[in-house]
Design an enzyme around this catalytic site. Structure first.
Site, PDB file in Angstrom:
ATOM      1  CE  LYS A 178      -4.408  -1.375   2.001  1.00 25.76           C
ATOM      2  NZ  LYS A 178      -5.338  -1.092   3.089  1.00 25.76           N
ATOM      3  CG  ASP A 223      -8.591   0.909   3.129  1.00 28.77           C
ATOM      4  OD1 ASP A 223      -9.352   0.132   2.519  1.00 28.77           O
ATOM      5  OD2 ASP A 223      -7.370   0.693   3.252  1.00 28.77           O
TER       6      ASP A 223
HETATM    7  P1  NDP Z   1       0.133  -3.269  10.362  1.00 24.91           P
HETATM    8  O1  NDP Z   1       0.999  -4.475  10.344  1.00 24.91           O
HETATM    9  O2  NDP Z   1       0.583  -2.032   9.661  1.00 24.91           O
HETATM   10  O3  NDP Z   1      -0.159  -2.863  11.905  1.00 24.91           O
HETATM   11  C1  NDP Z   1      -0.481  -3.835  12.855  1.00 24.91           C
HETATM   12  C2  NDP Z   1      -0.932  -3.162  14.140  1.00 24.91           C
HETATM   13  O4  NDP Z   1      -1.318  -4.200  15.065  1.00 24.91           O
HETATM   14  C3  NDP Z   1       0.130  -2.334  14.838  1.00 24.91           C
HETATM   15  O5  NDP Z   1      -0.483  -1.286  15.538  1.00 24.91           O
HETATM   16  C4  NDP Z   1       0.741  -3.361  15.815  1.00 24.91           C
HETATM   17  O6  NDP Z   1       1.359  -2.763  16.943  1.00 24.91           O
HETATM   18  C5  NDP Z   1      -0.486  -4.112  16.246  1.00 24.91           C
HETATM   19  N1  NDP Z   1      -0.134  -5.448  16.696  1.00 24.91           N
HETATM   20  C6  NDP Z   1       0.175  -6.523  15.923  1.00 24.91           C
HETATM   21  N2  NDP Z   1       0.458  -7.593  16.703  1.00 24.91           N
HETATM   22  C7  NDP Z   1       0.341  -7.174  17.998  1.00 24.91           C
HETATM   23  C8  NDP Z   1       0.491  -7.807  19.255  1.00 24.91           C
HETATM   24  N3  NDP Z   1       0.830  -9.105  19.349  1.00 24.91           N
HETATM   25  N4  NDP Z   1       0.269  -7.094  20.396  1.00 24.91           N
HETATM   26  C9  NDP Z   1      -0.088  -5.789  20.304  1.00 24.91           C
HETATM   27  N5  NDP Z   1      -0.252  -5.117  19.129  1.00 24.91           N
HETATM   28  C10 NDP Z   1      -0.038  -5.809  17.993  1.00 24.91           C
HETATM   29  O7  NDP Z   1      -1.279  -3.780   9.811  1.00 24.91           O
HETATM   30  P2  NDP Z   1      -2.445  -2.871   9.196  1.00 24.91           P
HETATM   31  O8  NDP Z   1      -2.498  -1.618   9.985  1.00 24.91           O
HETATM   32  O9  NDP Z   1      -2.313  -2.769   7.730  1.00 24.91           O
HETATM   33  O10 NDP Z   1      -3.753  -3.777   9.458  1.00 24.91           O
HETATM   34  C11 NDP Z   1      -4.327  -3.925  10.746  1.00 24.91           C
HETATM   35  C12 NDP Z   1      -5.604  -4.773  10.661  1.00 24.91           C
HETATM   36  O11 NDP Z   1      -6.625  -4.070   9.959  1.00 24.91           O
HETATM   37  C13 NDP Z   1      -5.412  -6.088   9.896  1.00 24.91           C
HETATM   38  O12 NDP Z   1      -6.074  -7.118  10.607  1.00 24.91           O
HETATM   39  C14 NDP Z   1      -6.095  -5.835   8.575  1.00 24.91           C
HETATM   40  O13 NDP Z   1      -6.608  -7.044   8.001  1.00 24.91           O
HETATM   41  C15 NDP Z   1      -7.222  -4.921   9.009  1.00 24.91           C
HETATM   42  N6  NDP Z   1      -7.746  -4.125   7.887  1.00 24.91           N
HETATM   43  C16 NDP Z   1      -9.066  -4.276   7.574  1.00 24.91           C
HETATM   44  C17 NDP Z   1      -9.622  -3.551   6.549  1.00 24.91           C
HETATM   45  C18 NDP Z   1     -11.063  -3.734   6.225  1.00 24.91           C
HETATM   46  O14 NDP Z   1     -11.509  -3.293   5.143  1.00 24.91           O
HETATM   47  N7  NDP Z   1     -11.867  -4.322   7.102  1.00 24.91           N
HETATM   48  C19 NDP Z   1      -8.825  -2.601   5.744  1.00 24.91           C
HETATM   49  C20 NDP Z   1      -7.439  -2.500   6.180  1.00 24.91           C
HETATM   50  C21 NDP Z   1      -6.941  -3.256   7.213  1.00 24.91           C
HETATM   51  P3  NDP Z   1       2.923  -2.348  16.913  1.00 24.91           P
HETATM   52  O15 NDP Z   1       2.997  -1.029  16.245  1.00 24.91           O
HETATM   53  O16 NDP Z   1       3.291  -2.315  18.354  1.00 24.91           O
HETATM   54  O17 NDP Z   1       3.633  -3.438  16.139  1.00 24.91           O
END
Ligand code: NDP
Length: 276
Positions: free
Chosen positions: A64, A101
């Site tokens: 993206k 989005d």
């Molecule tokens: P990123 O990988 O960019 O970000 C992941 C986020 O989740 C970060 O804030 C990360 O925290 C946190 N995270 C991941 N694992 C853990 C953990 N074990 N404990 C605490 N925090 C955690 O992913 P995206 O932002 O791109 O996507 C996030 C979600 O949104 C996904 O599930 C995706 O499928 C969903 N999504 C849904 C859409 C829809 O249309 N419904 C559209 C876009 C996304 P940290 O910064 O600390 O790593």
């Protein structure tokens, strides 16, 4: 007419199902396909599509941010989100980036929970790509305050610095305080995804009038949404957001809105069933 989605992995994307159902319903002679280029192959894919033979691409993880960087022009929404989920290939070789989005998020909140972002402070869990797009959309739609809560505080702080004084940062241990007086809580982390780490949040401090949204849609009824409904709170799900972002993409590709009579939510729900 050809359009598609590019991601890695892309096999489980519901976008082909949604767009092809709309194409059939509208009687358009077109097809929507999934592309999974190598990690380093996205730029070549985009270059190959310049000129408009392929109308456009939806873009998902991990491409993206690269999609935005590769485009010749970008919408305000894509720039504020720091990412594009939509590329349109024009006949003059230009590539246009957009991010729908935010449109999907606001549609889900409006249609499923009757919620408008100007209702009050909104807690956003996460600070990744989805969270940045969420904050951008909420502020653009009039949210008075966004309270970011993320495991890695520095990442949340970077977003707060980018968006300015309406965005504050709280640590996860202070989540109860962050929920106090909030109009909504949105999960924009990947926690709660089937087979992954659970999202451990106690919604008790949220006001009874608050709305809860989960961007995760596998499972559709996440433990967070079940907890919210159990408390009598209004809730919105990630599938509504996915369909909400697909609609403006379809219009950008094929020049008309999707046919309202095709129930793509029912089709997607069937595809999300565990054994399908
Ligand atoms: P990123 O990988 O960019 O970000 C992941 C986020 O989740 C970060 O804030 C990360 O925290 C946190 N995270 C991941 N694992 C853990 C953990 N074990 N404990 C605490 N925090 C955690 O992913 P995206 O932002 O791109 O996507 C996030 C979600 O949104 C996904 O599930 C995706 O499928 C969903 N999504 C849904 C859409 C829809 O249309 N419904 C559209 C876009 C996304 P940290 O910064 O600390 O790593």
């Amino acid at each position: 007419m050809v359009a598609g989605v590019a991601g890695r992995p892309v096999r489980h994307s519901l976008s082909p199902l949604i767009h092809n159902a709309w194409l059939a319903g509208a009687g358009i002679d077109g097809v929507y396909v999934a592309f999974s280029p190598a990690e380093t192959g996205f730029a070549a894919l985009v270059d190959g599509f310049r000129g408009g033979v392929v109308r456009g691409l939806n873009v998902t993880l991990p491409f993206k941010a690269e999609a935005l960087a590769l485009a010749d022009q970008a919408s305000d929404a894509a720039r504020a989100a720091g990412a594009a989920n939509l590329l349109v290939f024009r006949e003059d070789d230009e590539v246009m980036a957009d991010n729908t989005d935010g449109v999907g998020l606001l549609a889900a909140l409006r249609d499923q929970a009757d919620f408008q972002p100007n209702a009050g402070p909104i807690v956003v869990l996460g600070a990744g790509g989805a969270a940045q797009g969420t904050v951008a959309a909420l502020l653009a739609a009039g949210a008075p305050q966004v309270r970011l809560v993320n495991r890695t505080r520095a990442r949340a702080q970077a977003l707060a610095d980018f968006f300015g004084p309406k965005v504050s940062v709280s640590d996860w241990v202070d989540l109860a305080d962050a929920q106090s007086g909030a109009a909504a809580l949105i999960n924009a982390t990947s926690l709660g995804l089937a087979g992954g780490a659970p999202l451990d949040v106690d919604l008790t401090p949220l006001p009874a009038t608050a709305v809860v949204m989960d961007m995760v849609y596998k499972p559709l009824e996440t433990p967070l949404l079940a907890q919210a409904r159990g408390r009598g709170l209004r809730a919105a799900d990630g599938l509504a957001m996915l369909i909400g972002q697909a609609a403006p993409s379809f219009e950008a590709f094929f020049g008309q809105p999707p046919p309202a009579e095709v129930d793509v939510r029912a089709l997607a729900l069937k595809a999300l069933e565990p054994n399908s």
